[in-house]
Design an enzyme around this catalytic site. Structure first.
Site, short mmCIF file in Angstrom:
data_model
loop_
_atom_site.label_atom_id
_atom_site.label_comp_id
_atom_site.label_asym_id
_atom_site.label_seq_id
_atom_site.Cartn_x
_atom_site.Cartn_y
_atom_site.Cartn_z
N HIS A 1 -5.93 10.23 2.42
CA HIS A 1 -5.10 9.13 1.93
C HIS A 1 -5.97 7.96 1.47
O HIS A 1 -7.10 7.78 1.88
CB HIS A 1 -4.10 8.66 3.01
CG HIS A 1 -4.74 7.91 4.14
ND1 HIS A 1 -4.53 6.57 4.36
CD2 HIS A 1 -5.57 8.31 5.13
CE1 HIS A 1 -5.21 6.17 5.43
NE2 HIS A 1 -5.85 7.20 5.91
N TYR B 1 -4.32 -7.21 0.53
CA TYR B 1 -4.88 -7.82 1.74
C TYR B 1 -6.24 -7.21 2.04
O TYR B 1 -7.02 -7.77 2.80
CB TYR B 1 -3.90 -7.65 2.92
CG TYR B 1 -4.22 -6.55 3.91
CD1 TYR B 1 -3.83 -5.25 3.67
CD2 TYR B 1 -4.92 -6.83 5.07
CE1 TYR B 1 -4.11 -4.25 4.57
CE2 TYR B 1 -5.22 -5.82 5.98
CZ TYR B 1 -4.81 -4.53 5.73
OH TYR B 1 -5.10 -3.53 6.62
N ARG B 2 -6.60 -6.11 1.38
CA ARG B 2 -7.79 -5.32 1.71
C ARG B 2 -7.90 -4.21 0.68
O ARG B 2 -6.88 -3.73 0.20
CB ARG B 2 -7.53 -4.71 3.09
CG ARG B 2 -8.60 -3.84 3.65
CD ARG B 2 -8.14 -3.39 5.02
NE ARG B 2 -9.17 -2.70 5.76
CZ ARG B 2 -9.02 -2.23 6.98
NH1 ARG B 2 -7.87 -2.40 7.62
NH2 ARG B 2 -9.99 -1.61 7.60
#
Lengths: 542, 542
Positions: free
Chosen positions: A402, A485-486
């Site tokens: 993933h 966010y990342r």
């Protein structure tokens, strides 16, 4: 950064960093060998495999290390950094390096030396009176929980889904946990940091010798530096305070099941109100059908088609598994009477939405560890690996992979519905994959939508398609004012490019700091788009 | 910095910054005059008096300005900064400059140009749905409250004791407020900052154009910069988000009265437990007899002696005023049933301590504005000036002055008792003044002990003695591992000197940042001990 020199010696084929000569690299290793035993200096291809992006193919040469070192003390970290600074060797650090959706332990710059802090795993203090722990970067959620239990401490930790990760590593990337002090990244406090010249810095009140409030007070005298070492490359955190919570009378998990897709808007409206008025604490989250189905079933059980599953199939899965189209969960902690009052509010508020059911029961804290559902245990600070199974949707547990694309969204009905529509469309259309999302309400005012791009990691074409689709999503989301966010190693630069206000004023400012505190640019160059001057990419096209 | 050139023109005698030539200064003023109307450029001695340390004597030449400018927009701030950067003029900024115990609006470096943001006072947004406001630096607590009331917003703000202060100014110094989101400085989120070259930076998600989560999410992609602009001199904050709270059903103030001095330890133990388990939110506080007596009486009513009041007299005041030896206060907010449960816990816990009484009642939120006690109104976000009277203990309301010495103390019985004994001894012995202290539990794990050195500001010898005593306290506290949360202009350097871990690693690190982001050293040089390279003091004696 276009030239990569490959250096062959007796034991290995090394991919050295661009511009680094083999002799220079050997001098660096010799210096490191004065500080660390050779068994903690890894250079063979076989040994380095564990420090690659876990879903990268053998032939993908990016994000691979030239060596890895495993210090067991701050002094050893300092020695490695001093050697790297002297010989201009790029480093890249992880705690456990377990967040595989973002590249795991792999370095941003090919040929970097990985500093793995996995074996620097002491819990330095657990303070019952003031409710905090002090940990080294190799300390896992499992380790912290075990120490709290073994010592009979009256405290528990706010933890994340998977227990194998590092407490510090998760904090260094604004990772999500679920406990009462998880909201707004509340638990970390006070750091010790190895700087680029190998010297030591202590943040906050720790900048004063023997100040007992180092891990108790979020500020200091002068600017607070803890947040500056998070998602950056200005230093290596070797010690951090982590706030704990006294065990409450009861934990009350709640589970929200919505039959219909269109419940999303009202669910988010309701969640925000319950967050803003303080009824719900911690970080509640919502997942769509296919993400939760991925934990308990395989895609092949539902369809033979390669095309993204249509709404009729998703409805069938939602019904047959009982997951619903949206599945929310959160926790309440405290005195039974307060928790039961708040649970009744939660239940009444969500159940006003058509097709929504809320379940849950108060659990005396001392029984939380024996609960069957991993999420209930997590609310009590008991880590597990149960949801790791989620990645097997396409490829099975052996080949599941993933990538995460994680924009931050204002917690309103309109933003939730619109961003969900937009993200689903891109995932299905561009990657041809099923849309699987977890939404985390990290504060009362936003959710972080973690789009889990699950793929068959043995299928190179599908893996590449997932990468390409996420890159497109980063760009398209950026145009709509949605920021990550990342970001995964492979699109850290692209994600950073989207933050363009004032001709990239933010990045220019943090890169000024980078050049000032790490003039040789050795600490994690490129991490989250922050490059030292000598390696700064041409951004005229950005 | 030893030479100060005094420049006389038609209208004023100017104290220019060291090393700045009159012609250079005039060129700077001429450039500023292109951007600001002359009535907002102040240079006369009379006009500049309002920007001095309010308790400094006329003859004290330190901390005085050469000029003050009053911009009304970000563009005007940028123009002033650009002019200062071109002509190497030190600046010093305040929002309202009302915290008189730390020097008020006065500049650290004599001859600086004060940028007063008092007239940049627009409330840019109040968002009912997501519960936040966006304010400019001149917005006072009074202004914010009035706007919330006038607009009929269902929200209230966490506010401080005195309503005349600036929301941003208070936040820029880690100032204390009392509302539900005050703990750990929870309310500020997302800034716009004018940098030393006059350019604009937006922090967090604001670094992306049109990102609606700028004032909603405490981080960004890459390191979060909000805390870096607090208690520093790296930029001028011209806009900030401030989180608000939906009006709850009830506010429940509680007042704790302890008859005996020795209750302090058990009071702090009890407070910590109630904080850690989440029973008490916001920032509860405790004050000793003489501090609260100072709000409602004058010293001359109790004693004719100049010597610090003895315990017998303090006991008499404690009894006759009903204040007790320790007086605590805090608030609970929420649904009536929850608040009443928590109040019962608070009352039972504190009243286990001999001689302690807890009082209070639930107040429906819509009645909070009409309560007689200013503290009850403050818990509901209604500002006042009531406690300003506190400074008149020695000098009366005309001549009352104070200095604050404010160490951060771990919230345990032992630390509370020992630090209180130590601080009282120094105040009485070295300054010959009464010991007056307010302790604020800014997190569940620490309190900030604000020692209010109240003096007669018309008595130069007493004023100097207070300064000298605080300097001694900073040193002695530092030796014991107690650091200040904030320091008066006169001992910012000394307070900073105490943070000496790693050969002052913290200060060396932040000064590297200073030199990188403000190479000409024009922004508030010396603020909280951070000096630009050209002005860095010789610290070999520190």
């Amino acid at each position: 950064m276009s030239t990569i020199s490959v250096h062959q010696d007796q034991t290995s084929v090394r991919t050295l960093p661009a511009g680094v000569e083999p002799a220079q690299f050997d001098r660096f290793l010799a210096l490191v060998a004065e500080a660390l035993p050779t068994e903690r200096i890894l250079t063979s291809e076989a040994d380095l495999r564990q420090f690659r992006d876990p879903y990268a193919f053998e032939t993908w040469t990016e994000f691979t290390a030239s060596a890895a070192v495993l210090p067991t003390s701050t002094e050893e970290v300092q020695a490695v950094v001093r050697a790297a600074n002297e010989h201009r060797i790029p480093l890249f650090t992880h705690g456990q390096g377990r967040n595989n959706g973002y590249g795991g332990p792999a370095p941003r710059v090919t040929g970097s030396v990985v500093i793995s802090l996995r074996e620097m795993n002491r819990i330095l203090e657990i303070n019952d009176e003031l409710a905090y722990a002090v940990v080294e970067p190799g300390v896992k959620w499992f380790d912290l929980h075990e120490a709290l239990e073994a010592g009979g401490h009256p405290l528990f930790a706010s933890i994340t889904d998977l227990g194998w990760g590092s407490v510090i590593g998760n904090s260094m990337d604004n990772g999500i946990t679920y406990g009462p002090n998880s909201q707004d990244f509340g638990a970390p406090c006070g750091m010790e940091v190895v700087l680029a010249d190998g010297s030591l810095l202590r943040t906050g009140m720790g900048a004063m010798e023997d100040n007992p409030t180092w891990h108790l007070y979020k500020r200091g005298l002068g600017p607070a530096l803890d947040p500056l070492f998070i998602q950056s490359n200005f230093g290596i955190v070797t010690r951090m305070g982590y706030w704990l919570t006294p065990k409450p009378e009861v934990v009350h998990p709640f589970f929200v099941t919505a039959e219909k897709e269109e419940a999303l808007g009202p669910l988010m409206e309701t969640l925000r109100r319950l967050r803003l008025d303080g009824t719900v604490q911690g970080i509640p989250s919502f997942r769509n059908t296919l993400l939760l189905a991925s934990v308990i079933t395989r895609r092949s059980e539902w369809s033979d088609s390669d095309a993204p599953l249509d709404d009729a199939t998703i409805d069938r899965i939602a019904q047959e598994t009982g997951i619903g189209r949206w599945s929310g969960r959160g926790g309440l902690w405290g005195d039974r009477v307060v928790v039961e009052h708040n649970y009744a509010k939660v239940k009444a508020a969500f159940e006003q939405i058509p097709g929504v059911t809320v379940t849950g029961e108060p659990i005396p804290f001392d029984q939380i560890g024996s609960r069957e559902h991993y999420y209930e245990r997590i609310l009590g600070g008991v880590p597990s690996m149960d949801i790791h199974n989620v990645v097997g949707w396409y490829g099975g547990s052996e080949n599941g992979g993933h990538l995460s694309f994680s924009p931050v969204i204002a917690l309103t009905s309109e933003n939730a519905v619109e961003s969900n529509r937009f993200l689903r469309d891109l995932v299905e259309r561009e990657a041809g994959l099923d849309y699987q999302v977890a939404m985390f309400s990290v504060s009362a005012r936003v959710m972080v939508n973690v789009v889990m791009m699950i793929f068959d990691a043995s299928d190179e074409a599908q893996t590449r398609r997932a990468h390409d689709a996420v890159k497109l999503m980063v760009r398209e989301a950026g145009k709509r004012g949605m920021g990550e966010y990342r970001a995964h190693l492979d699109f850290m630069d692209l994600a950073s490019d989207q933050f363009a206000f004032g001709d990239h004023a933010y990045r220019r400012f943090v890169e000024k700091i980078k050049d000032a505190v790490d003039p040789n640019g050795i600490l994690a160059p490129g991490r989250h788009g922050i490059w030292p001057e000598a390696m700064r990419p041409d951004r005229s096209q950005a």
